[in-house]
Design a protein around this motif. Structure first.
Motif, PDB file in Angstrom:
ATOM      1  N   LYS A 229       0.905  -1.418   0.410  1.00 42.99           N
ATOM      2  CA  LYS A 229      -0.013   0.214  -0.294  1.00 42.99           C
ATOM      3  C   LYS A 229       1.179   1.098  -0.142  1.00 42.99           C
ATOM      4  CE  LYS A 229      -3.961  -2.153   2.076  1.00 42.99           C
ATOM      5  NZ  LYS A 229      -4.394  -2.397   3.715  1.00 42.99           N
ATOM      6  N   PHE A 230       2.079   0.823   1.058  1.00 42.40           N
ATOM      7  CA  PHE A 230       2.835   2.630   0.778  1.00 42.40           C
ATOM      8  C   PHE A 230       3.274   2.461  -0.717  1.00 42.40           C
ATOM      9  CE2 PHE A 230       2.367   2.210   5.287  1.00 42.40           C
ATOM     10  CZ  PHE A 230       2.742   3.611   5.585  1.00 42.40           C
ATOM     11  N   GLN A 231       4.142   1.489  -1.195  1.00 46.16           N
ATOM     12  CA  GLN A 231       4.471   1.308  -2.075  1.00 46.16           C
ATOM     13  C   GLN A 231       3.837   2.292  -3.718  1.00 46.16           C
ATOM     14  OE1 GLN A 231       7.966   0.693  -2.640  1.00 46.16           O
ATOM     15  NE2 GLN A 231       7.519   1.070  -5.477  1.00 46.16           N
ATOM     16  N   ALA A 232       2.313   1.708  -3.212  1.00 47.06           N
ATOM     17  CA  ALA A 232       1.184   2.598  -4.234  1.00 47.06           C
ATOM     18  C   ALA A 232       0.688   4.093  -4.008  1.00 47.06           C
ATOM     19  CB  ALA A 232      -0.534   1.458  -4.011  1.00 47.06           C
ATOM     20  N   ILE A 233       1.016   4.197  -2.948  1.00 48.79           N
ATOM     21  CA  ILE A 233       0.905   5.593  -2.101  1.00 48.79           C
ATOM     22  C   ILE A 233       2.080   6.849  -2.368  1.00 48.79           C
ATOM     23  CG2 ILE A 233       1.495   7.215  -0.391  1.00 48.79           C
ATOM     24  CD1 ILE A 233      -0.641   5.056   1.146  1.00 48.79           C
ATOM     25  N   SER A 234       3.338   5.962  -2.727  1.00 44.47           N
ATOM     26  CA  SER A 234       4.277   6.833  -3.436  1.00 44.47           C
ATOM     27  C   SER A 234       4.377   6.453  -4.755  1.00 44.47           C
ATOM     28  CB  SER A 234       5.554   5.151  -2.792  1.00 44.47           C
ATOM     29  OG  SER A 234       6.799   6.457  -3.370  1.00 44.47           O
ATOM     30  N   SER A 235       4.178   5.857  -5.448  1.00 42.86           N
ATOM     31  CA  SER A 235       3.949   5.423  -6.816  1.00 42.86           C
ATOM     32  C   SER A 235       2.855   6.641  -7.848  1.00 42.86           C
ATOM     33  CB  SER A 235       3.837   4.799  -7.411  1.00 42.86           C
ATOM     34  OG  SER A 235       2.954   4.462  -8.708  1.00 42.86           O
ATOM     35  N   ALA A 236       1.488   6.896  -6.754  1.00 41.70           N
ATOM     36  CA  ALA A 236       1.101   7.463  -7.392  1.00 41.70           C
ATOM     37  C   ALA A 236       1.401   9.380  -6.421  1.00 41.70           C
ATOM     38  CB  ALA A 236      -0.509   7.855  -6.227  1.00 41.70           C
ATOM     39  N   THR A 237       2.202   9.337  -6.102  1.00 39.35           N
ATOM     40  CA  THR A 237       2.686  10.773  -5.089  1.00 39.35           C
ATOM     41  C   THR A 237       3.853  11.212  -6.219  1.00 39.35           C
ATOM     42  OG1 THR A 237       2.611   9.704  -2.993  1.00 39.35           O
ATOM     43  CG2 THR A 237       4.193  11.688  -3.594  1.00 39.35           C
ATOM     44  N   ASN A 238       4.232  10.044  -7.302  1.00 37.35           N
ATOM     45  CA  ASN A 238       4.799  10.325  -8.002  1.00 37.35           C
ATOM     46  C   ASN A 238       4.714  11.072  -9.248  1.00 37.35           C
ATOM     47  OD1 ASN A 238       7.292  10.363  -6.378  1.00 37.35           O
ATOM     48  ND2 ASN A 238       7.356   7.881  -7.186  1.00 37.35           N
ATOM     49  N   GLN A 239       3.179  10.552  -9.641  1.00 41.07           N
ATOM     50  CA  GLN A 239       3.174  10.730 -11.034  1.00 41.07           C
ATOM     51  C   GLN A 239       2.060  11.956 -10.576  1.00 41.07           C
ATOM     52  OE1 GLN A 239       0.224   7.536 -11.624  1.00 41.07           O
ATOM     53  NE2 GLN A 239      -0.689   9.055 -13.301  1.00 41.07           N
ATOM     54  N   MET A 240       1.638  11.793  -9.187  1.00 40.77           N
ATOM     55  CA  MET A 240       1.027  13.528  -8.546  1.00 40.77           C
ATOM     56  C   MET A 240       2.290  15.032  -9.206  1.00 40.77           C
ATOM     57  SD  MET A 240      -2.429  12.633  -6.222  1.00 40.77           S
ATOM     58  CE  MET A 240      -2.366  14.261  -6.283  1.00 40.77           C
ATOM     59  N   THR A 241       3.356  14.202  -8.786  1.00 41.61           N
ATOM     60  CA  THR A 241       4.398  15.494  -8.156  1.00 41.61           C
ATOM     61  C   THR A 241       4.373  15.695 -10.016  1.00 41.61           C
ATOM     62  OG1 THR A 241       5.260  14.538  -6.549  1.00 41.61           O
ATOM     63  CG2 THR A 241       6.474  16.315  -7.886  1.00 41.61           C
ATOM     64  N   ARG A 242       4.555  15.113 -10.949  1.00 42.27           N
ATOM     65  CA  ARG A 242       4.853  15.085 -11.820  1.00 42.27           C
ATOM     66  C   ARG A 242       3.991  16.049 -12.370  1.00 42.27           C
ATOM     67  NH1 ARG A 242       6.902   9.940 -12.047  1.00 42.27           N
ATOM     68  NH2 ARG A 242       5.002   8.959 -13.281  1.00 42.27           N
ATOM     69  N   LEU A 243       2.734  15.566 -12.384  1.00 42.29           N
ATOM     70  CA  LEU A 243       1.598  16.384 -12.883  1.00 42.29           C
ATOM     71  C   LEU A 243       1.779  17.720 -12.984  1.00 42.29           C
ATOM     72  CD1 LEU A 243      -2.090  16.550 -14.459  1.00 42.29           C
ATOM     73  CD2 LEU A 243      -2.209  15.374 -12.882  1.00 42.29           C
ATOM     74  N   THR A 244       1.915  18.329 -11.814  1.00 40.15           N
ATOM     75  CA  THR A 244       1.517  19.595 -10.402  1.00 40.15           C
ATOM     76  C   THR A 244       2.756  19.875 -11.722  1.00 40.15           C
ATOM     77  OG1 THR A 244       2.907  18.653  -8.930  1.00 40.15           O
ATOM     78  CG2 THR A 244       0.579  18.967  -8.704  1.00 40.15           C
TER      79      THR A 244
END
Length: 416
Positions: A229-244
């Motif tokens: 779950k934490f790995q999924a959170i980290s991956s989603a956060t990276n994607q959102m960071t790139r988007l922003t």
């Protein structure tokens, strides 16, 4: 962007106005021509009736009284011809320019003689007592003045349309600016909101990413499912960071100061990118090749130019299947640098080519895969190219591949 929309609006407005004015001018010309021609025909008919009514018949022969002055007929470019019942000319008066070989046909007709148009009206001469036709009279007139009047009308109408279009174009520029002002202001506010929101999202995203990273770094006491779950959170956060970051760049790219530009060695940038993505291409069994001309220099921002070609190369590698080829060819013309990034990937449908630089746009087939990207890579690349005075064009065929061509202004060789 808005300048292009304003030009299209102005062009559309002028085209519609031209059609309206053109239709109006054609209608005016048709009505005027018909009225003028009918009026001239009526005058000729009246002249022929007058000439026929004043003919006398004596001893079996037609006698013409000298009641019509020759100079008056000449002044009006008119002519009168009297004929017997067999069509033989008896008397003529007026202009000599009318050819007597015109067939004697009762009624109105128009003939061309030596490039001159001649209108004539032929009426029968009827004897009053017996109502017997004793001959014919033909009234003729040159249409030179008629045609000259129409030429002046055409000149006036065309000149009026031209002047109206010039005045309308000036007014149209002002009207399109007024019409686009609210849209431009709304777009500016939207860009500002996007920039502010993207900037504000940085901090919470960084906090989430940091905490998820700490949790993954020290997994002691953590269940295996929690680690996933934490790995999924980290991956989603990276994607959102790139988007922003991408949204923030697009919102602010118009405001990059011009003094930040420097001499950029594009050859070196492309060589570095080829080396950087060679392992990724090898892992995917893709042939990554390059043919780069030396001393390709331009004025710009090195980081932005690097990002431009990074986005396109990543895009080419991602959508090229195994055993495919991605080739980078860089050259220059007299004033421009041309870089072709061509691949043997899935390609893009012709109907979708005009949309590929739109933000968040993906084609139904070739761009429908979940790549984890923000969908802004090509939009950012195009924005950077335009900011540097260039442009990106693309040609593509489904299942064959795509060629992205980057046009950038080059520094003259004598200044390198």
């Amino acid at each position: 962007m808005f300048a292009k929309i304003r030009r299209r609006l102005l062009l559309s407005y002028l085209i519609v106005l031209s059609l309206i004015l053109g239709g109006f001018a054609i209608a005016v010309r048709i009505v005027f021509t018909y009225s003028l021609y009918k009026q001239q025909t009526q005058k000729l008919a009246a002249l022929a009736q007058f000439a026929a009514a004043n003919v006398e018949f004596e001893n079996g022969r037609i006698k013409i009284d000298n009641y019509l002055r020759q100079n008056k007929l000449l002044t009006n470019h008119q002519g009168l011809h009297w004929f017997d019942t067999q069509g033989n000319l008896i008397v003529k008066k007026g202009s000599d320019t009318f050819d007597l070989s015109i067939p004697l046909t009762e009624g109105e007709q128009v003939n061309t003689i030596d490039k001159n148009r001649i209108q004539s009206v032929t009426l029968p001469i009827i004897r009053k007592n017996s109502k017997q036709t004793i001959g014919y009279v033909r009234a003729s007139q040159s249409l030179e003045e008629f045609d000259e009047t129409l030429k002046k009308l055409d000149l006036g109408l065309c000149g009026g349309i031209f002047v109206a279009l010039i005045i309308s174009s000036v007014g149209g520029v002002w009207l399109t600016r007024q019409a686009m002002q609210p849209i431009e202001k709304s777009f500016a506010r939207l860009k500002q909101f996007t920039a502010d929101a993207s900037h504000e999202l940085r901090s919470p995203l960084m906090a989430i990413k940091s905490n998820a990273g700490v949790a993954l770094k020290y997994p002691a006491g953590m269940r295996e499912t929690d680690a996933e779950k934490f790995q999924a959170i980290s991956s989603a956060t990276n994607q959102m960071t790139r988007l922003t970051e991408d949204l923030l760049f697009l919102a602010r790219h118009d405001h990059v100061p011009s003094h930040s530009r420097e001499t950029v060695n594009l050859s070196a940038i492309l060589e570095n990118l080829v080396q950087l993505y060679q392992p990724q291409a090898i892992a995917k069994q893709i042939h990554l090749k390059s043919h780069l001309m030396e001393k390709l220099y331009l004025l710009g921002d090195t980081n932005q130019i690097t990002r431009l070609f990074t986005n396109i190369i990543q895009n080419a590698i991602y959508y090229t299947p195994s055993e495919g080829t991605v080739e980078i060819i860089a050259s220059r013309s007299a004033a421009d640098i041309l870089v072709n990034i061509q691949d043997t990937g899935v390609g893009i449908a012709t109907k979708d080519l005009e949309n590929i630089f739109e933000r968040f746009w993906r084609a139904d087939k070739s761009r429908s895969h979940n790549s984890g990207g923000s969908g802004l890579g090509l939009a950012i690349a195009q924005a950077i190219a335009q900011k540097h005075g260039g442009l990106i064009t693309v040609t593509s065929q489904l299942e064959i591949g795509s060629i992205f061509t980057v046009h950038l202004p080059a520094i003259p060789l004598n200044q390198c």
